[in-house]
Scaffold this active site. Structure first.
Site, PDB file in Angstrom:
ATOM      1  CG  HIS A  65      -0.144  -0.034   2.532  1.00  0.00           C
ATOM      2  ND1 HIS A  65       0.460   1.074   3.070  1.00  0.00           N
ATOM      3  CD2 HIS A  65       0.110  -1.065   3.389  1.00  0.00           C
ATOM      4  CE1 HIS A  65       1.053   0.751   4.196  1.00  0.00           C
ATOM      5  NE2 HIS A  65       0.862  -0.541   4.419  1.00  0.00           N
ATOM      6  NE  ARG A 116      -1.434  -0.381   6.917  1.00  0.00           N
ATOM      7  CZ  ARG A 116      -1.932  -0.941   8.007  1.00  0.00           C
ATOM      8  NH1 ARG A 116      -3.031  -0.434   8.549  1.00  0.00           N
ATOM      9  NH2 ARG A 116      -1.361  -1.998   8.565  1.00  0.00           N
ATOM     10  CD  GLU A 143       2.397  -5.771   8.076  1.00  0.00           C
ATOM     11  OE1 GLU A 143       2.557  -6.976   7.809  1.00  0.00           O
ATOM     12  OE2 GLU A 143       3.112  -4.868   7.624  1.00  0.00           O
ATOM     13  CG  HIS A 242      -0.776  -4.713   5.002  1.00  0.00           C
ATOM     14  ND1 HIS A 242      -1.159  -3.429   5.290  1.00  0.00           N
ATOM     15  CD2 HIS A 242      -1.925  -5.399   4.717  1.00  0.00           C
ATOM     16  CE1 HIS A 242      -2.479  -3.340   5.219  1.00  0.00           C
ATOM     17  NE2 HIS A 242      -2.966  -4.514   4.861  1.00  0.00           N
TER      18      HIS A 242
END
Length: 811
Positions: A65, A116, A143, A242
Site C-alpha cells: 500500500h 490503507r 499485516e 502489507h
C-alpha cells in the site's frame, strides 16, 4: 509456559518466547546466504534457484500500500486501521500509472480488510481505468500483528531496547513481539470490530501477536483456495497488501529460506511483477537482488520492480535505517514522479481531516494519532446529538403499532454523484465519464448521512460496471470507514442504453428531434431512442468471466438502444437470482445469531443486556474451536504493562483509559452500536405499544442486514417500479437525486414496508437527507432539458456541519 490460542483453525501462540537474546551486531543486510539452506525450504509451487524457461501463463503483481500516516510517523502499525497520507495517495496513483504504462490488464485484485490497502487498490484501479475488476477483500491478507509494539516509534523503541532487537522483531522469520493483552485499548478495538464478526459466521479470531512464520501459516488456506485457482486460470492477479504479508508470499513463491527472508523488503507502492508458467513457477532471468547486491552470495530476485533497480535499493536501505534514524520514506515525489526521498518522521497531535488535490481531483486525508483509536470521535458525538434531536422531532409524527417488529432487512438505493456528462448535459447510457468534484462530495456526503442515520455495517454493496457508480460506492464506503465491505459489480445494473443519443448533448437532441420526442425517450417507459449505428469497440469488461454471469453465450450483448421497459427486463433476473437470495440468507443468519446470543446470555444469567451479548460473542468464538475465548467484558480495563515495552506509550493513552468501541460500535446489544437491532434500525418515533415492548423485551432481536445498490438514474427508476408497484405514468415523473440515499425496509417475507415518510409517487422508500435539498435537485433534473443552461445546483452542506434535522435514523 507458552499459552496457545486457536486462530483460523490453527494454533496461535499468545505467550512470549522465552530465552530471546539480542543480536550482538545490528545487520541491516545479511550477506551470508546459504544456497543449500534455501533449497531445504523450497515450497512445492516455487522454482529452484536459477533461471526457468517456459511460456508465461499468468502474472502476479505484488503491491505494498501507499504511505500511511503511521509510515510517516515511523511507527509499528499491524492491524491498526490507519489511512493513507497525501503522499500515500500520490504513491498509489503513481503505481497505477506504472502498471498502465506496462500495459497490464488485471483479472482480479486481492487485498486485506485494512483501509490503507483497500484505498490504495481503489486509487490504482481508477488510474488504470479498470474500476470494474473484482476486488476480493480478506482479513487473511492483513499485516502481521505487532503485538504490544503497535503504535511504537521504531527509532525511539530502538533507543530503549537496542536496534538489534527491534530489527529482529521487524525482519526475523520466527520471532514474535510481546503479545498485547485483550483489554489494552488498541486490541479491544480490534476485538470489537464488526469486520471481524461476519453475520452468521464464527468471528475472525484476532491474534495478539504474530511472527512472519505465523503469517505464512495464516496465508496457507488463502494460497490454496484463492490465489492458486486465480493464477491457474491464466489470469493477471494483483495483491495489494502489507510489507510482511507480501514478504510471506515472496518467501513461498521463490522458496526463500527462513534465514534469507531477513533481507526481503518491498517499498511502498512500487509494483513487483512475477511472470509465471503453468506450474506457477517464476520464469525468466533474475531481475535484481533481495538485499545487498554486493554480498558474497546475493539473493537473486525472480520479479521485476517497475522502477529502476537503484531506486529499489535506495528505498530498501532507507527503510532499514528507520531503526537508527527517525525518518519517513516515500517512493514518489509530490509531483507524482518516481523517486525515493526521506523526511523527518511526524505524527499529528490530534485527529483532523483535510482535502488534497491531484490531477484535478480531490481526495480526503485523515490524521489519526494513536489516541484517536481510544477516544470518542467527533462524528459519533455529532451523530448522538443529532439522534437526540431527531427523537424529539419525530415523536410528533404519527406512530404505527408493531412497525419496528416488522423490519428484518433494508435496501439503500444511491444514484451516482454528479458526473461530467451531467455537467455538460449529455446523455450517458453505457458511456464512461468521470465524477466531478461536486459528485465526489455528494458521494462522501451520502456516506456521512448513512452514518448519522445509524448504519454501522453493510452486508454487500452492488454497483453497475460503470466507473461513476463504482467510484461513488467507494467514496461512500470510505466516508463510512467501511472500505472492507464487499463490493460486487453487475452489468445488469448498468444505466439504460441511450442508443444514438449516447454522448449527445440534450440541446442538440432537442434541436434535431424536437422537445416532446426527446422528453418521451428520456422519461417514457416504452419509448426506445434511435439505435446506435456504429458498434462500439470491444470492451473487455463485457466478456470477462467475473462480469458475464447470467449472460447468454458467455458474453454480454451490448444493446443498440433501450427503453426503460428493456432496462427493467434486463435487471429482473438479477433481483431473483442474486439480491433476494442474498437478503434472505442474511436475514436467516441474523436470526441464528440472535438466537445463539440469547441462549448464551441466558446461560450466563443475563437477559438481553450488553454483557450477555458480549458473552454470546465469546460463545460463538468457542463454537469456532477457541478454548480460550476473548473476555470482551475487559475491554474497558487498564492496559497491561510488559517488562520490555511500556504499554501506555505503545497505545498513546494513559493507563486505564476506556475503549468505547467507537470505530465499529459496541456490542450487539448496545442500541447505539454497529450491531443494529431492529429497535435501533427503525425510526425512533415509530413505537410499538408498551405491552408489545414489554413482551418483546427479553426476546432475541436479530440484526437488520443492510444492502446498497449504487447505479444510475434510469436503473434506479426501474428498480423502484418493482419495489413500489409504480405504473408507467407514475414513473415518468420520478426523479432520483444524485447520491442522496433512498431507503426501503422489508419484513420477513421481503415485502417492502409502507412508511409515512415516503413522498409521492413513492409509498415505501424515503430519502435520508434534507427534504429541501431533495426537492431542489429533483427540480434541477427536470429543468436541464428545457432551460438551455445548467441550473444552479443545490448547495451541499459541509460534511462537518450538523446534519439536517430531518435525517431519520434507519439503523
Amino acid at each position: 509456559g507458552i499459552r496457545g490460542k486457536a486462530v483460523g483453525g490453527r494454533r496461535h501462540w499468545r505467550g512470549r518466547r522465552s530465552g530471546v537474546t539480542p543480536m550482538v551486531v545490528l545487520q541491516l543486510w545479511r550477506p551470508e546466504h546459504s544456497p543449500s539452506r534455501r533449497a531445504r525450504h523450497a515450497p512445492s509451487v516455487a522454482c529452484a534457484a536459477g533461471e526457468s524457461g517456459g511460456e508465461e501463463h499468468a502474472k502476479l503483481v505484488l503491491l505494498r500500500h501507499g504511505q500511511s500516516e503511521w509510515n510517516l510517523a515511523n511507527r509499528f502499525t499491524g492491524w491498526c486501521d490507519v489511512d493513507l497520507t497525501g503522499q500515500g495517495i500520490i504513491e498509489a496513483r503513481n503505481a497505477g500509472q506504472l502498471l498502465k504504462d506496462e500495459g497490464i490488464e488485471l483479472d482480479v485484485v486481492m487485498t486485506s480488510f485494512l483501509r490503507r490497502a483497500v484505498r490504495s487498490a481503489c486509487l490504482l484501479l481508477s488510474v488504470l481505468d479498470q474500476c470494474w475488476v473484482p476486488m476480493r477483500k480478506d482479513p487473511t491478507l492483513n499485516e502481521v500483528h505487532c503485538g504490544i509494539l503497535t503504535g511504537e516509534n521504531k527509532a525511539r523503541l530502538a533507543e530503549r531496547m537496542s536496534a538489534e532487537r527491534v530489527m529482529a522483531w521487524r525482519r526475523n522469520y520466527d520471532l514474535r513481539p510481546p503479545c498485547i493483552s485483550d483489554d489494552a485499548p488498541l486490541q479491544a478495538q480490534h476485538l470489537a470490530d464488526l469486520r471481524y464478526r461476519p453475520l452468521g459466521e464464527p468471528p475472525t479470531l484476532v491474534p495478539s501477536c504474530e511472527s512472519l512464520a505465523d503469517c505464512c501459516a495464516r496465508l496457507e488456506p488463502w494460497w490454496e483456495c484463492e490465489l492458486v485457482p486465480a493464477l491457474s486460470r491464466g489470469g493477471n492477479v494483483l495483491v495489494v497488501s502489507h510489507g510482511n504479508t507480501l514478504r510471506a508470499i515472496v518467501k513461498r513463491l521463490e522458496g526463500i529460506s527462513h534465514e534469507d527472508i531477513f533481507n526481503v523488503d518491498l517499498p511502498t507502492a512500487v509494483p513487483c511483477v512475477y511472470s509465471l508458467d503453468r506450474d506457477l513457477r517464476p520464469i525468466g532471468p533474475p531481475h535484481g537482488t533481495w538485499g545487498d547486491p554486493s554480498a558474497a552470495a546475493p539473493l537473486r530476485r525472480r520479479s521485476r520492480f517497475l522502477v529502476a533497480e537503484e531506486e529499489v535499493l535506495a528505498a530498501q536501505r532507507a527503510m532499514r535505517s528507520q531503526v537508527l534514524t527517525d525518518i519517513a520514506v516515500t517512493t514518489a515525489t509530490p509531483a507524482g514522479f518516481s523517486g525515493v526521498s526521506t523526511s523527518p518522521a511526524s505524527l499529528a497531535d490530534q485527529s483532523s481531516d483535510a482535502m488534497v488535490y491531484r490531477d484535478g481531483l480531490s481526495f480526503r486525508v485523515r490524521s489519526r494519532p494513536p489516541s484517536y483509536f481510544t477516544e470518542q470521535s467527533r462524528l459519533e458525538a455529532q451523530a448522538r446529538r443529532e439522534y437526540g434531536l431527531l427523537r424529539g422531532r419525530q415523536r410528533a409524527l404519527p406512530a404505527r403499532r408493531g412497525f419496528k417488529k416488522q423490519v428484518r432487512a433494508a435496501l439503500v438505493l444511491i444514484r451516482h454523484g454528479y458526473s461530467e456528462y451531467n455537467a455538460d448535459r449529455r446523455f450517458m447510457g453505457w458511456a464512461e465519464c468521470e465524477l466531478t468534484d461536486r459528485g465526489r462530495e455528494e458521494a462522501r456526503l451520502a456516506g456521512r448521512l448513512l452514518q448519522l442515520a445509524g448504519v454501522r455495517r453493510l452486508q454487500r454493496v452492488y454497483t453497475s460496471v460503470l466507473s461513476r457508480a463504482i467510484k461513488s460506492a467507494w467514496l461512500m464506503l470510505d466516508e463510512m470507514e467501511l472500505g472492507w465491505v464487499p463490493v460486487q459489480h453487475e452489468w445488469r445494473l448498468n444505466e439504460r442504453h441511450y442508443g444514438a443519443l449516447q454522448g449527445v448533448s440534450k440541446d442538440a437532441a432537442v434541436a434535431q428531434y424536437g422537445l416532446s420526442q426527446v422528453r418521451a425517450w428520456r422519461r417514457g417507459y416504452l419509448s426506445r431512442p434511435p439505435a446506435q449505428q456504429t458498434r462500439p469497440a470491444a470492451d473487455r469488461r463485457y466478456t470477462h468471466h467475473s462480469v458475464v454471469r447470467g449472460a447468454a453465450g458467455g458474453a454480454v450483448r451490448v444493446p443498440e438502444a433501450e427503453s426503460l421497459e428493456d432496462a427493467r427486463a434486463r435487471m429482473r433476473p438479477w433481483l431473483e437470482e442474486e439480491l433476494w437470495p442474498r437478503m434472505r440468507a442474511a436475514m436467516e443468519a441474523a436470526r441464528r445469531d440472535a438466537a445463539r446470543d440469547d441462549e448464551a446470555g441466558k446461560q450466563a444469567g443475563v437477559e438481553g443486556g450488553a454483557g450477555g451479548r458480549r458473552r454470546a460473542a465469546d460463545g460463538r468464538a468457542e463454537d469456532a474451536g477457541n478454548d480460550d475465548a476473548v473476555n470482551e467484558d475487559a475491554v474497558n480495563g487498564n492496559a497491561v504493562s510488559d517488562d520490555a515495552v511500556n504499554d501506555d506509550a505503545v497505545n498513546g493513552v494513559p493507563a486505564g483509559a476506556a475503549s468505547d468501541g467507537r470505530l465499529v460500535g459496541a456490542s450487539a446489544g448496545d442500541g447505539a452500536s454497529a450491531g443494529a437491532s431492529a429497535e435501533a434500525f427503525t425510526d425512533a418515533s415509530v413505537d410499538a405499544s408498551s405491552a408489545d415492548a414489554s413482551r418483546s423485551a427479553s426476546a432475541p432481536v436479530p440484526e437488520v442486514p443492510v444492502f446498497v445498490i449504487s447505479s444510475s438514474h434510469n436503473m434506479l427508476r426501474a428498480i423502484l417500479m418493482e419495489l413500489e408497484d409504480l405504473t408507467p405514468e407514475q414513473v415518468e415523473g420520478l426523479n432520483v437525486p444524485y447520491s442522496i440515499p433512498l431507503t426501503l425496509q422489508f419484513d420477513e417475507t421481503l415485502t417492502p414496508i409502507a412508511t409515512p415518510w415516503a413522498e409521492a409517487p413513492l409509498r415505501r422508500g424515503w430519502y435520508v437527507g434534507d427534504p429541501d435539498r431533495v426537492a431542489s435537485v429533483q427540480g434541477e433534473i427536470d429543468d436541464d432539458l428545457t432551460s438551455g443552461r445548467q441550473p444552479e445546483p443545490a448547495p451541499l452542506p459541509d460534511l462537518d456541519d450538523e446534519a439536517p434535522p430531518t435525517v431519520r435514523r434507519i439503523c
